[in-house]
Enzyme design. Structure first.
Site, PDB file in Angstrom:
ATOM      1  N   SER A 161       0.833  -1.199   0.000  1.00 36.34           N
ATOM      2  CA  SER A 161       0.000   0.000   0.000  1.00 36.34           C
ATOM      3  C   SER A 161       0.868   1.248   0.000  1.00 36.34           C
ATOM      4  O   SER A 161       2.017   1.216   0.453  1.00 36.34           O
ATOM      5  CB  SER A 161      -0.909   0.003   1.232  1.00 36.34           C
ATOM      6  OG  SER A 161      -1.552   1.256   1.408  1.00 36.34           O
ATOM      7  N   TYR A 174      -2.763  -1.038  10.099  1.00 33.06           N
ATOM      8  CA  TYR A 174      -2.706  -1.321   8.666  1.00 33.06           C
ATOM      9  C   TYR A 174      -1.363  -0.887   8.087  1.00 33.06           C
ATOM     10  O   TYR A 174      -0.740  -1.615   7.310  1.00 33.06           O
ATOM     11  CB  TYR A 174      -3.845  -0.590   7.971  1.00 33.06           C
ATOM     12  CG  TYR A 174      -3.991  -0.897   6.499  1.00 33.06           C
ATOM     13  CD1 TYR A 174      -4.656  -2.042   6.070  1.00 33.06           C
ATOM     14  CD2 TYR A 174      -3.481  -0.034   5.528  1.00 33.06           C
ATOM     15  CE1 TYR A 174      -4.801  -2.322   4.721  1.00 33.06           C
ATOM     16  CE2 TYR A 174      -3.616  -0.302   4.171  1.00 33.06           C
ATOM     17  CZ  TYR A 174      -4.280  -1.449   3.777  1.00 33.06           C
ATOM     18  OH  TYR A 174      -4.424  -1.720   2.437  1.00 33.06           O
ATOM     19  N   LYS A 178       1.438  -3.321   6.162  1.00 32.95           N
ATOM     20  CA  LYS A 178       1.833  -3.129   4.766  1.00 32.95           C
ATOM     21  C   LYS A 178       3.326  -2.850   4.627  1.00 32.95           C
ATOM     22  O   LYS A 178       3.951  -3.225   3.633  1.00 32.95           O
ATOM     23  CB  LYS A 178       1.003  -1.998   4.144  1.00 32.95           C
ATOM     24  CG  LYS A 178      -0.480  -2.351   3.997  1.00 32.95           C
ATOM     25  CD  LYS A 178      -0.672  -3.604   3.158  1.00 32.95           C
ATOM     26  CE  LYS A 178      -2.123  -3.989   2.991  1.00 32.95           C
ATOM     27  NZ  LYS A 178      -2.312  -5.175   2.126  1.00 32.95           N
TER      28      LYS A 178
END
Length: 291
Positions: A161, A174, A178
């Site tokens: 990401s 998150y 990533k």
């Protein structure tokens, strides 16, 4: 050259051509896509199939996944990537169905908990890492085993990401997951390169998947917000390509490139699909105006 040989050559060429006349880039390849039932995974599955690949979709969304797999002549398997045995079973399905695995796309992931780092619940973080990080490790591990045994190399692609490149784009949990994916992909590329196995990442930004749209709905307080509206917002504020938002097809095209022989000398790379967002600031356009 005899007429019969010309006919055979023509038939072989047609088998490598798409309906639009373009060459198929994955003819005869076998691809396993985790999280392939919808969003980026589904778009990639469809594109791979158009390019001649045999597709296995591994997901927990059984109805969506099975329907898509049937529509493209593929196979579906229920798979929770947090469970290593599930991922191993998906890889084994490729072998029992076709005898090979050429492409592994580790796409499955979740958004996880938001909020302040001071209030982060560690059990929620653990659950996110089990899917976003452990799931990728499971995919690399078992795909690499069969690719090494097959002796023909392969391509392993992991979804990261833009949040792994710069802060402030996603939740702490998150973002952590990533960034970790970038690390394991580069590390695995160092070991697996000697077997002809390429390991790369794709890092999207602002793609209106269900995950991002749900986040915007909560942030803006608009429960009826549509994906098209999210894409418009990204096009106006989250891209150097002003007015051009991202799409799942944009990411699928990047994955196709890394999966294909066109990227035969590309490994340990992070292909960022962000409209330039993480490379430049577009809100000071007045500095480019004369006078």
């Amino acid at each position: 050259m005899c007429l019969l040989q010309k006919c055979r050559d023509g038939m072989e060429l047609n088998a490598h051509m798409k309906d639009d006349g373009q060459m198929k880039r994955l003819t005869g390849k076998v691809a396993l896509i985790t999280g392939g039932a919808r969003g980026i995974g589904a778009a990639t599955a469809k594109l791979f199939a158009e390019h001649g690949a045999h597709i296995i979709i591994a997901d927990v969304l059984d109805e969506l996944g099975a329907t898509l797999a049937n529509s493209i002549g593929g196979r579906y398997l229920h798979c929770d990537v947090a469970k290593e045995a599930d991922v191993e079973s998906a890889v084994q399905l490729a072998l029992t169905w076709t005898g090979q695995l050429d492409i592994m796309f580790n796409n499955a992931g979740i958004a996880g908990p938001a909020g302040s780092i001071t209030n982060l619940q560690m059990d929620q973080l653990k659950a996110l890492l089990a899917i976003n990080v452990n799931g990728v490790v499971h995919g690399i591990k078992h795909a690499a085993r069969v690719m090494i045994a097959g002796g023909k190399g392969g391509s392993i692609i992991c979804i990261s990401s833009s949040a792994a490149i710069m802060g402030g784009l996603a939740s702490h949990a998150y973002t952590l997951s990533k960034e970790a994916i970038l690390g394991i992909a580069r590390s695995a590329a160092c070991e697996l390169g000697m077997h002809g196995i390429r390991v790369n990442c794709v890092s999207p930004h602002g793609v209106p998947t269900e995950m991002l749209v749900s986040g915007y709905r909560r942030f803006l307080g608009k429960s009826d917000l549509r994906s098209e509206e999210v894409s418009q917002i990204v096009g106006e504020k989250g891209s150097l390509l002003r007015g051009r938002g991202a799409s799942v097809e944009d990411v699928a095209q990047a994955v196709l490139f890394l999966a294909s022989d066109n990227a035969g000398f590309v490994t340990a790379h992070n292909l960022v699909v962000d409209g330039g967002f993480t490379s430049g600031y577009s809100q000071m356009s007045f500095i480019y105006q004369d006078g």
